[in-house]
Design an enzyme around this catalytic site. Sequence first.
Site: not given
Length: 604
Positions: A27, A98-99, A479, A486, A502
């Site tokens: 996280r 958290n936040g 994807e 990443e 293009h």
Amino acid sequence: MCGIVGILGLTAAVPRLMDSLKRLEYRGYDSAGVATVSNVELGRRRAPGKLSALADVLAATPLEGNSGIGHTRWATHGEPTINNAHPHMTDRVAIVHNGIIENFKALKDELTATGVSFEGDTDTEVVAQLMTSYLNDGSSPRDAFSQTLSRLQGAFALCVLIKGEDNLMFGAREGSPLVVGLGDGENYLGSDAMALAGLSNQLIYLEEGDWVELTRNQFQIYRADNSPVDRDVSFSQVAATMIDKGNHRHFMQKEIYEQPTVVAQALGRYLDPINGCVKLPDISFDLAAVPKITLVACGTSFYAAQVARYWIEQIARVPVDVDIASEFRYRDPVYTDGGLAIFISQSGETMDTLSALRHAKAAGQHIASIVNVLGSTMARESDLVMPIHAGPEVGVASTKAFTCQLAVLAAFTVQLASANGAINETQVANYVAELEHAPALMAKILSADAQIEAIAQDIAGARDILFVGRGIYYPIAMEGALKLKEISYIHAEGYAAGELKHGPIALIDDNVPVIGIAPKGVLSEKTVSNLQEIMARKGKVVLFSDDETPPAGMYAHVSMPSAGDLISPILYALPVQLLAYYAAVEKGTDVDMPRNLAKSVTVE
Ligand code: M6R
């Protein structure tokens, strides 16, 4: 984005907190810290960087106590320095969060004016100081906590320890998830079931605005208005052993190779191969009458939504809007009465997607979610939940969740098309049989990964890489580009193959590899023509295709198995994942915890 855990235990808290933080490191990994109450005193250890840095600090300066809180941080306010690491502590409380506290500046100014000084730049430190000011004014710990909560605006999950109170802990949830874990003479708090795996499988998911007071043997949950409330206990199936790399070098590698198994598992929940039909969970509205579908998600889940748009429109003939969640509600979407909005999220907690869900819900849409985490907020706020059964996904780069999302979306499409009469029973049975075949073909692709590894090693030095595809393979190209950038930090973009001429073709020279995704089919010749245009400009083309006679002059051709149109996008997800994985390994990046990222993005 951050991971939090709290333990009111009967044995030393620190080793258990560290165990839990290991499972929560996905996280965020900008810094980590723990605090305990021991002999009435609060103690704290913190370190910037990964959890291993905190382990070194604790080895040098151990921390005693059976009650403690822990945190792993994804920085929002303030750089990842030691002073900004949680827990934030005063002489009376220690807090993990958290936040984002949106009104922290006003609160900080108010506290500063009363003589309070701050050691760091975080919004969380304001919460610690605010609660301390209420305690100093004579409030009880419970009152001080509820007074503090009443002043906070924003999104938060909080866990609080108090000096002198070895058997007391508070937690609160507003916008960011928090779970109570029940033990035998012990109680816990954590960001999710992963945090508490190994501690408790009896969980209570707090609702928005809830706060909780815990001791070792008791707990009481309160609503935002401080009225007591009972919440259901649910049983977690997440075991600590599930969060293990096994023989693999990285979680991402393990999760890529698990895909045939987990996709089979997911399909097993949705397909009835004997009767040749699809079985969805109970639906409280009439699927056949749905006039329009809105698909909303972020990142990889957004690309799953984009693939699904092709399926739903082509097979079920229902119009589909697809939106990036962070943009959705701000464009003030026009909803269709009786429409179905589907939110796709591995975590089920992504704030952008959750806010979009609430927007659609307020507008009266039927709400469905496709999630991996069963007790997640999105699941709990949906009319229809379609779990993807991928098992815990730890690598920050989403792999098995993507293919399981696709598998569930494919099954959903077939059921929708069957319900509204767009396809007949025989067509349903054929699609079911095709889906059943996917895991075996996925295993075949993975067993031939050596060629992709060699290609990845060759192109890992590139500065830019383009991915191109047409139709349903265009989202797979995007994807592939996301996966590569990443984890390998190579700049990559996914384009619709026909769009290159293009503008983007100006980027092509012999230093820019182009990955073409072109299974045989109505659009493959056009894609291959676009790849020829690239080769004519000295671009290095790698082709993923089941066409055994690709044009001459390709740098590499990876031969893919032939498959039906429904499962083909699921299969082509695998080589782009492998390419990204091996390129990152070649570059020596931190594959599972790439810089600046976190697995669960619970801030806007
Ligand atoms: O948990 P979610 O599926 O809602 O997460 C959405 C994105 O944050 C996620 O897919 C992200 O893009 C991954 N790191 C991609 O690999």
